[in-house]
Structure formats: C-alpha cells, structure tokens
Design a protein around this motif. Structure first.
Motif, PDB file in Angstrom:
ATOM      1  N   HIS A   1      57.095  42.682   7.720  1.00 18.94           N
ATOM      2  CA  HIS A   1      55.795  42.309   8.274  1.00 18.94           C
ATOM      3  C   HIS A   1      55.828  42.008   9.767  1.00 18.94           C
ATOM      4  CE1 HIS A   1      54.016  42.494   4.340  1.00 18.94           C
ATOM      5  NE2 HIS A   1      54.964  41.712   3.853  1.00 18.94           N
TER       6      HIS A   1
ATOM      7  N   THR B   1      47.792  38.351   0.149  1.00 14.48           N
ATOM      8  CA  THR B   1      49.053  37.645   0.376  1.00 14.48           C
ATOM      9  C   THR B   1      48.955  36.803   1.632  1.00 14.48           C
ATOM     10  OG1 THR B   1      51.438  37.895   0.640  1.00 14.48           O
ATOM     11  CG2 THR B   1      50.077  39.574   1.664  1.00 14.48           C
ATOM     12  N   ARG B   2      49.813  35.798   1.699  1.00 21.93           N
ATOM     13  CA  ARG B   2      49.899  35.007   2.934  1.00 21.93           C
ATOM     14  C   ARG B   2      51.182  35.331   3.683  1.00 21.93           C
ATOM     15  NH1 ARG B   2      48.576  28.872   1.249  1.00 21.93           N
ATOM     16  NH2 ARG B   2      47.330  28.435   3.077  1.00 21.93           N
ATOM     17  N   ASN B   3      52.284  35.468   2.962  1.00 17.69           N
ATOM     18  CA  ASN B   3      53.592  35.644   3.603  1.00 17.69           C
ATOM     19  C   ASN B   3      54.243  36.973   3.277  1.00 17.69           C
ATOM     20  OD1 ASN B   3      54.150  32.872   4.862  1.00 17.69           O
ATOM     21  ND2 ASN B   3      53.456  32.365   2.804  1.00 17.69           N
ATOM     22  N   GLY B   4      53.521  37.850   2.622  1.00 16.66           N
ATOM     23  CA  GLY B   4      54.091  39.116   2.159  1.00 16.66           C
ATOM     24  C   GLY B   4      54.114  39.105   0.640  1.00 16.66           C
TER      25      GLY B   4
ATOM     26  N   LYS C   1      49.288  36.180  10.555  1.00 11.80           N
ATOM     27  CA  LYS C   1      50.549  35.733  11.150  1.00 11.80           C
ATOM     28  C   LYS C   1      50.757  36.345  12.531  1.00 11.80           C
ATOM     29  CE  LYS C   1      53.458  34.567   7.206  1.00 11.80           C
ATOM     30  NZ  LYS C   1      53.593  33.129   7.437  1.00 11.80           N
TER      31      LYS C   1
ATOM     32  N   LEU D   1      50.830  41.252   9.210  1.00  7.64           N
ATOM     33  CA  LEU D   1      49.879  40.396   8.504  1.00  7.64           C
ATOM     34  C   LEU D   1      48.965  39.767   9.551  1.00  7.64           C
ATOM     35  CD1 LEU D   1      52.372  38.609   6.073  1.00  7.64           C
ATOM     36  CD2 LEU D   1      50.803  40.474   5.515  1.00  7.64           C
TER      37      LEU D   1
ATOM     38  N   TYR E   1      47.060  45.742   6.725  1.00  9.32           N
ATOM     39  CA  TYR E   1      46.550  44.563   6.037  1.00  9.32           C
ATOM     40  C   TYR E   1      45.280  44.118   6.746  1.00  9.32           C
ATOM     41  CZ  TYR E   1      50.950  44.166   3.517  1.00  9.32           C
ATOM     42  OH  TYR E   1      52.021  44.410   2.694  1.00  9.32           O
ATOM     43  N   HIS E   2      44.330  43.628   5.978  1.00  9.64           N
ATOM     44  CA  HIS E   2      43.088  43.135   6.567  1.00  9.64           C
ATOM     45  C   HIS E   2      42.934  41.670   6.245  1.00  9.64           C
ATOM     46  CE1 HIS E   2      41.702  47.129   7.736  1.00  9.64           C
ATOM     47  NE2 HIS E   2      42.290  47.539   6.618  1.00  9.64           N
ATOM     48  N   ILE E   3      42.330  40.964   7.191  1.00  8.66           N
ATOM     49  CA  ILE E   3      42.195  39.531   6.961  1.00  8.66           C
ATOM     50  C   ILE E   3      41.009  39.265   6.034  1.00  8.66           C
ATOM     51  CG2 ILE E   3      40.617  38.981   8.864  1.00  8.66           C
ATOM     52  CD1 ILE E   3      42.861  36.712   9.448  1.00  8.66           C
TER      53      ILE E   3
ATOM     54  N   ALA F   1      42.736  31.545   5.325  1.00  7.54           N
ATOM     55  CA  ALA F   1      42.898  32.961   5.628  1.00  7.54           C
ATOM     56  C   ALA F   1      43.990  33.582   4.765  1.00  7.54           C
ATOM     57  CB  ALA F   1      43.230  33.129   7.100  1.00  7.54           C
ATOM     58  N   TRP F   2      43.684  34.651   4.117  1.00  2.00           N
ATOM     59  CA  TRP F   2      44.646  35.449   3.363  1.00  2.00           C
ATOM     60  C   TRP F   2      44.591  36.873   3.915  1.00  2.00           C
ATOM     61  CZ3 TRP F   2      47.633  34.224  -1.151  1.00  2.00           C
ATOM     62  CH2 TRP F   2      47.540  32.878  -1.542  1.00  2.00           C
ATOM     63  N   ASN F   3      45.612  37.650   3.604  1.00  4.17           N
ATOM     64  CA  ASN F   3      45.635  39.052   4.034  1.00  4.17           C
ATOM     65  C   ASN F   3      45.449  39.948   2.828  1.00  4.17           C
ATOM     66  OD1 ASN F   3      46.800  38.467   6.865  1.00  4.17           O
ATOM     67  ND2 ASN F   3      48.242  37.484   5.473  1.00  4.17           N
TER      68      ASN F   3
ATOM     69  N   TRP G   1      57.788  31.471   8.353  1.00  7.15           N
ATOM     70  CA  TRP G   1      58.501  31.722   7.094  1.00  7.15           C
ATOM     71  C   TRP G   1      59.531  30.621   6.882  1.00  7.15           C
ATOM     72  CZ3 TRP G   1      56.765  36.276   9.538  1.00  7.15           C
ATOM     73  CH2 TRP G   1      56.044  37.159   8.711  1.00  7.15           C
TER      74      TRP G   1
ATOM     75  N   VAL H   1      44.720  42.917  -3.879  1.00  5.58           N
ATOM     76  CA  VAL H   1      45.916  42.091  -3.757  1.00  5.58           C
ATOM     77  C   VAL H   1      45.866  41.379  -2.408  1.00  5.58           C
ATOM     78  CG1 VAL H   1      48.430  42.092  -3.684  1.00  5.58           C
ATOM     79  CG2 VAL H   1      47.244  43.666  -5.206  1.00  5.58           C
TER      80      VAL H   1
ATOM     81  N   ARG I   1      51.483  36.305  -3.796  1.00  3.43           N
ATOM     82  CA  ARG I   1      50.344  37.213  -3.862  1.00  3.43           C
ATOM     83  C   ARG I   1      49.324  36.764  -4.892  1.00  3.43           C
ATOM     84  NH1 ARG I   1      51.592  42.298  -7.565  1.00  3.43           N
ATOM     85  NH2 ARG I   1      52.074  40.921  -9.291  1.00  3.43           N
TER      86      ARG I   1
END
Lengths: 397, 242, 197
Positions: free
Chosen positions: B115, C62-65, B125, B122, C22-24, C44-46, B131, C60, C70
């Motif tokens: 990412h 995600t915040r951190n991947g 981020k 993302l 990815y979209h916010i 906020a999520w992606n 992380w 789907v 998820r």
C-alpha cells in the motif's frame, strides 16, 4: 474478497504425494539402492542452498499454529518411519500440519510434512506406511535435487531458444511464434514427465520398504485404489467428467496403470504382515473427528461421503452419521441431511450437535414439539454451547 | 511471495535507490537506545539461465555475517548498541514469542509494501504511517533488553554464467537490430524499525538498486549505509563539561 | 524454487503494473451497487477495488490493507446464490444461501466460505446470539481462524434475512491490535445499517 494466497504456505518444497504420478509399463526395478548414506550432508553448491532455505522453512513450521502440536501423534508417525528406514531415522523429522488435503511432502533436508487430510483417509498403520514409504523413496533416491537440476536445465534451454529464435525472426522476418511455443511446450512437458518417473520410482521404493518392515504391501495398492475412488466420486458429484481434460494432464498415463503396476509388485513381494488397525485407531483417536470436520466443511461432497463411508466400515457411529448429515446440509440436500441426522440421534453416542441439527430439521418440517424437544436435548448435552442464546430464542418463540 | 511483492514494489517505485516512509511524528528517545535484530531474512543466490532463483548457501552465509557486522559497526559508530538476536541461546517460550512477532511483521510489512510502494495506495493513509504490530511486542523489551527491533529482508541474485550468456545473446541481437532485453540478477531489500514498547512501525525503507555486493564486507557495508541512510539518529552526546 | 514460483512472480509483476485503486468512504451514505444495504461509516475507510470473485452486491472496505483488516458488506444475497463467484470446476464449492436457513446454517455457510476461498485453518465460532441488523431480527457471531501466513485472525459477522435476501456485514482482522482497533467503528457501522426497500 481475496485474502492471503492459499499457496503461500509450504508450496513447492519437495516431492509431493499426489502429483499425478504413475507407473509406466516398464516399472522401475525393485532393487534400487539408496543414493545417500545416513547422516548425509550436501556438498554441492545448489543442494547446500536448497537445504539452507528448507532449514528456515522448518524453523517456521516447527512453532506454527498450523502444526498439529501433539507429540504423541508425531512420535507415532516418526516411529513408523523408523520401522521403514531404521538407518535414517535420525535424518528425518515428521511434522503434522492441519491442512485438509491429501498430501505429504518430503524435503531433501529430511523435513517431512504430513497433512492432516492424508491421515484422515487412512484406516490402518499400513496405510500410513504407504505414504511414508513413498516419501522416503523420494528422500533416499534424492529426487528433489535431481528434479531441480532438470528443471533448471530445461528452463535454460527454453530461454535460449526463445531469445535465439526471436533474434532470428528479427533478422529474416516472418513469424515463428508457433514453433517457439511448440518447442517450449515439449520442454515443459519433459519436466512433468521427469517428475512422473520419480513418482513411479517412489511408489516402488515405498512398497519395498513396507514389505521389509513387515507391512502387507497390498495395503499400498488399496491406498491408491481408495484415492482413485474418492477422486472419481468427487468429480461425479461436481458434475464433471472423470476423464482428463487438459493437455498437460492428458500426458499423464492413467491412474489404473499405476494400480496395475503396483499390483504386479505386490504379487512379487507376496502378502504378509499385519495391517496395524489397533495402533492406528489409538493414535488417531483424538484427531479423527477434528480432521473429518475440516474436510466436511470444504463442501466437496463426493470426497467427504467417500471418506465417511470408509470410516464407517467398522460400524456407523453418532459422529459419523452427524458428519454425513453435515455434508448434505452444506450442499443444500436438506432431505438427505434430515435422514442422516435422524440416524445420528438414534445412536447412543450421538453428538450434541446432531440433536441441534435434527431439531431445526424437525422445526422446518413443522414438527414443533419434537423439534423443541431435540433442541432441549442439545442444550442439556452441551450446557456451554456457544449458540445457547440463539437456541433459547428459538425455543421461546 | 514476499520477494514477488518487493519486486513489484520496486518495479513501480520510480525512485532510483531508496524511498523512506515513516511515522513523521516519531522522535527517537533523547537517551541512547538499543536495537535488536530478529532473524534477518537474507538470501543470496544466482539467477539461472532460465530466470529461476537458486539460493547459494555460502553466499547467503557470508551475506548474513557481513550485514550483521555492518549493522553492528554502523550503530556503534553512531553511539548506540545493536545486537543480533540468536535463536540458539533463547529459551523456547521466548523463541515462540519471537516467531510470532516475525510472522506478524511479515504480514504487516507486506501490507506496507503493497500500500505504500506498489501503487495500491490507501487514501486514508496518504500522509500518515501508522502501521503497528500491536502491544504484544512490549514483553520483548525486558526479554531482549532492547528499545527497538530492526527487521531486515534482502534478496540478492547474481546472473549465472548461463544467464550472462543469454544477456550477451540478447544484446548481440542489437547488432542486427533485433534487441532482446534479458533481465539479470538484482538486489531487493527492505528494513523496518519497530518500537517494542508500543509495537509501532516507526521507520521503513526499501532498497531497489544494486548498491553493494553483500557477499563482500565492503559491499554489505555500502548496502546497509544506503538502506539505513534515513535511519533515526541516536541523540547527540552531551557537550563535555567545561 | 519451482517453476510455479517463478511464474507467480511474473504474474504478480504483471498485475502490479496495473495497480488497483482504493477509494475513500467518508461519513455519508455508502451503498452496495444493488442499492439495497446502506451504512453510515463514522470514520474514514478505504473501499477496495472489486476483485474477480466479488458479487455485484459486495463491497470490501479496509483501513490498513485487506490482509490486516477488512469489512465485507453483502447487500442482499438471493436464495440460491453463494457469497462469492467461483469457477465451476472448483473442488470445494462455497455453499449457497437458502432463504429458509437457520442462523446456524448461515454461520456454517460463512465458515465454509472462509475455509474454501481463503484456506482458513482451525476455524472456530463462538457466541452466536440473536441481534438486530438494519432494524430486523438477525444474528451476530464471533470467530477466529489462521490463514496461510500463520497469523491468528478474529472475525465478527452480523446480518439478517430480510425479504428472502441475506444482508451481511463481516469484519475480520489480525487478532493482534487490528481487530480490537477496528471493532468500535465496525460496531457503529453495523448499527447504522438500513435496507432500502
């Protein structure tokens, strides 16, 4: 919705059990000698590198949550390996991993991974000896390093041909992509052919080790017959053809050839020895149902039902009937599931979950009273049930 | 698999050598800090003519030793302490704990590579780097006597004789105006620093070009210097009393 | 050190060349493409790019991947439909949803989905209880499992069958830190769920 690749784990590290190996008409001789001595350490550069990588993989697996941490079971498996290859028992280390697939891999550094899915499919110690003997064959005949060298050489040829022909095309013009593809396909197939020959050799070697250790070699033929039967049943229930569709697979001689060749060897070695049903049952006692549960939840009904039927040869038990019902429930065959759950609750060792499943089945059929009675039995048998709140809610409706 | 993602990251990152991503709010402590390196994941090998990676044990061993020596020497020169954790001397429970952290870091590190370096950015981020491995690392402060853990991943492949011949053949094509570019061996590496008290990844860096042959002492030192060029500074020693 | 691995590398490189977007999803209304399930994200999520296996009614976030955390929103699974798209020759088929399923059957279906498509090992559920989802009576269940990376993960599924369709919100994350860190936001998102008739 993809997550982590399912191939990320332990892929491609050694000889595998079910790569579609097969015995050719001319089976390898029975008097093959081991190609390494006990205590073997690699001397060649490529093999040393391979060992080093595998030693790391082994450290990773040793304390992985995917390993079945049961010293008793691992000691038992190691003990059978010791009977098959007594001189090498110091060189081979057995790990059981909880992966519901029919597989085992032997790495050249002596790390043997046996998948829980392979153990689930066995009925006696001789079956285990079939798998271990086969893997031992790969190890003693040093198949992995030979296979790596063959692949390395072949892919080099493929690269030279591709580039040489590309340049030639640039010079004289024209399009020779078809020729390049044809040659490369032939070379790629040679890699697979080579591996098939190794599988055949491992089969023969394994059976010989079994016979020497006092196991009836016929168990090996039984094992492969079961594998083929399961595969056919699985394919049929998926609605597929049992034939061989792709070009690559078409180059594999049929499984029946493998069986026929095995039968010949078995006839030569003669029937003898003990199948070892009792020690096997004891070693697997605490694991069988867990491993079966893992298999059933894969919703591969043909395979699961074949396995359950085989386990039920010694008599149907409550848990086996329950799992049979689960297979049907997952595939959406509610009527067949209902019949199996009814059979399960009638048995004295019916698991609590069978009462729950049967109870919901009765409710769905409009038999409220009988259904709630089964759900109450479920809660009585499993007072700590994690879905107690849900079931109580149903009961209060 | 990690290797593929690192490669993909490198292919996409336009930068020539390194690109640093880190927690911008991170301030190293104002006292000298100690770093422990957990199981550096290093392999050196050759790229076969067919383009496969073949590990060489002797090269890997010297690369490991050289990188460990370079890391220790570099940190000592900066006034800090760096130790390489040894599995052989650790008690089994600690060893299991460290395995767990190493695996977790692998998963988190791959997410960072994906990412932050592979283009799958993302949006939430964009300007933050938060992380973490979570508070599960805290017990390791006492167990390893370190403030931070450094994770190092490096793969270096060198073209085999056959691969070089193939490259020459590809270039030779240029003479007859039919060039074929044959990629040769290359170095891929990343390193990340974790605050053991909090589990936060406080510094992360990826190295994309061959800057030093880690099979030699000098090459390893150059590689380490490049990889860690933006590494958090140790506090300046106090001025000598007048 | 196999052909497969070399091939996988090449494929990954090819895939990476067309990096996913990815979209916010900020505060506001997010709906599945079918337009049925609506949730209000509080943080906020992606939104992850659509994968080949996703149904049109799936999103789907995600915040951190996705490998770390998820949310999977499934906005209306029809009777006879599975949670993911699969090749017809796949050896294990993700079970299909039936409108007359008991919550326990739905949980078994979710579990099989994890085991089949993600090779989840040691999957265990705990604490299935009746719960409200989108204003209807549904269920919530917690679970944990391990993937091929051998990192323990936790998950929570909450959903309801509304008008013969299954509406589902799954949250799964690495057990260390990520599950607990994401859960409060997930709970608020689940509480905000509404189904547009």
């Amino acid at each position: 919705m993809t997550m982590v690749s399912r191939r990320g784990f332990i892929g491609g590290i050694g000889g595998c059990l079910c790569c579609g190996g097969s015995l050719q008409a001319a089976a390898p001789a029975l008097d093959l000698a081991p190609l390494l001595d006990p205590g073997f350490r690699p001397a060649d550069k490529d093999e040393k590198g391979l060992w080093q990588s595998l030693d790391r993989a082994e450290r990773d697996i040793a304390d992985s949550p995917l390993r079945v941490h049961d010293p008793a079971l691992e000691t038992y498996v190691g003990g059978v390996m010791g009977k098959l290859a007594p001189d090498y028992s110091g060189d081979i280390r057995c790990y059981i991993v909880r992966v519901p697939a029919l597989n085992a891999t032997m790495a050249p550094n002596g790390m043997l991974l046996v998948y829980s899915g392979a153990l689930l499919r066995l009925r006696h110690e001789a079956g285990l000896a079939t798998i271990l003997g086969h893997e031992c064959g790969h190890y003693l005949r040093r198949h992995q390093i030979a296979s790596w060298r063959q692949t390395r050489g072949t892919t080099a040829w493929m690269a030279f041909l591709t580039i040489g022909l590309a340049i030639a095309t640039g010079v004289v013009g024209g399009n020779n992509r078809r020729e390049i593809n044809a040659i490369n396909n032939a070379l790629a197939l040679s890699i697979f052919r080579y591996r098939r020959e190794q599988e055949a050799e491992a089969d023969v070697y394994g059976v010989r080790l079994m016979a020497a250790a006092g196991y009836p070699p016929g168990a090996a033929a039984d094992f492969w017959r079961d594998v083929i039967a399961e595969h056919d049943a699985a394919t049929r229930m998926r609605g597929g053809r049992t034939g061989t569709p792709s070009l690559l697979l078409a180059s594999h001689p049929s499984d029946s050839a493998r069986l026929a060749a095995l039968a010949k060897i078995v006839a030569k070695l003669g029937p003898q020895g003990d199948l070892g049903r009792a020690p096997w049952r004891q070693a697997m006692a605490t694991h069988q149902l867990t491993f079966l549960d893992d298999q059933v939840k894969l919703n591969d009904p043909g395979a699961s039902l074949t396995i359950i039927d085989r386990l039920a040869e010694d008599g149907w038990t409550g848990p086996l009937r329950y799992q049979q019902g689960e297979v049907h429930r997952l595939r959406g065959a509610n009527d067949l599931a209902f019949v199996a759950f009814a059979a399960a609750v009638a048995l004295p060792d019916a698991p609590a979950l069978a009462h729950r499943a049967y109870g919901y089945g009765l409710l769905r059929k409009g038999q409220g009273e009988a259904g709630t009675a089964e759900l109450r039995t479920y809660l009585a048998k499993a007072p700590d049930a994690d879905d107690r709140a849900m079931v109580e809610f149903t009961l209060n409706q | 698999m990690i290797r593929a993602i690192v490669l993909a990251a490198l292919l996409l990152s336009a930068c020539t050598t390194t690109k640093k991503v880190a927690d911008r709010t991170f301030k190293p402590p104002d006292r000298p800090f100690t770093i422990v390196v957990f199981r550096p994941d290093i392999e050196a090998g050759q790229m076969t003519a067919g383009g496969l990676f073949e590990v060489r044990a002797d090269w890997t061993q010297s690369a490991e030793l050289n990188i460990a020596a370079a890391l220790t020497a570099r940190e000592a020169k900066r006034g800090g302490t760096l130790s390489i954790y040894a599995d052989s001397t650790a008690e089994p429970p600690l060893r299991a704990q460290i395995s767990e952290i190493v695996r977790l870091h692998r998963t988190v590190g791959m997410a960072v590579l994906r990412h932050k370096y592979s283009g799958a950015e993302l949006p939430t981020k964009k300007r933050i780097f938060d992380w973490t491995l979570g508070p599960g690392t805290a017990p390791l402060v006492a167990a390893t006597h370190a403030d931070y853990a450094l994770f190092v991943y490096a793969r270096d492949s060198f073209s085999s004789g056959g691969r070089r011949a193939l490259q020459v053949l590809g270039y030779a094509g240029c003479i007859v105006l039919a060039c074929v570019a044959v990629p040769g061996g290359r170095l891929t590496a990343f390193a990340s620093l974790v605050d053991l008290k909090t589990g936060q990844l406080v510094w992360f860096n990826v190295l994309g070009a061959s800057v030093g042959d880690m099979r030699s002492k000098k090459g390893a030192a150059r590689m380490v210097a490049n990889l860690l060029d933006t590494f958090p500074e140790q506090p300046k020693p106090p001025p000598p009393a007048p | 050190m196999t052909v497969h691995r070399a091939l996988a590398t090449v494929l990954l490189l090819a895939l990476a060349a067309c990096a996913p977007r990815y979209h916010i999803v900020r505060g506001g209304v997010a709906a599945t493409p079918a337009g049925a399930l609506v949730v209000l994200p509080d943080a906020a999520w992606n939104r992850a790019p659509r994968s080949r296996d996703d149904l049109p009614v799936t999103q789907v976030w995600t915040r951190n991947g996705e490998a770390l955390d998820r949310i999977v929103l499934i906005g209306g699974l029809r009777d006879g439909q599975a949670m993911v798209r699969q090749r017809s020759r796949a050896s294990g088929r993700v079970p299909v949803f039936r409108a007359d399923m008991a919550p326990q059957d739905i949980v078994a279906m979710i579990e099989s989905q994890y085991r089949i498509t993600a090779a989840a090992s040691g999957f265990r559920t705990h604490g299935l209880f009746p719960d409200e989802f989108a204003g209807y009576l549904g269920f919530t269940v917690d679970y944990d499992f391990v993937l091929a990376d051998a990192v323990p993960r936790k998950g929570r599924a909450t959903g309801a069958v509304i008008g013969d369709r299954l509406y589902l919100l799954l949250f799964d994350a690495v057990a260390a830190h990520y599950f607990d860190a994401g859960l409060p936001s997930v709970e608020r998102i689940a509480a905000s769920a509404a189904v547009l008739e």
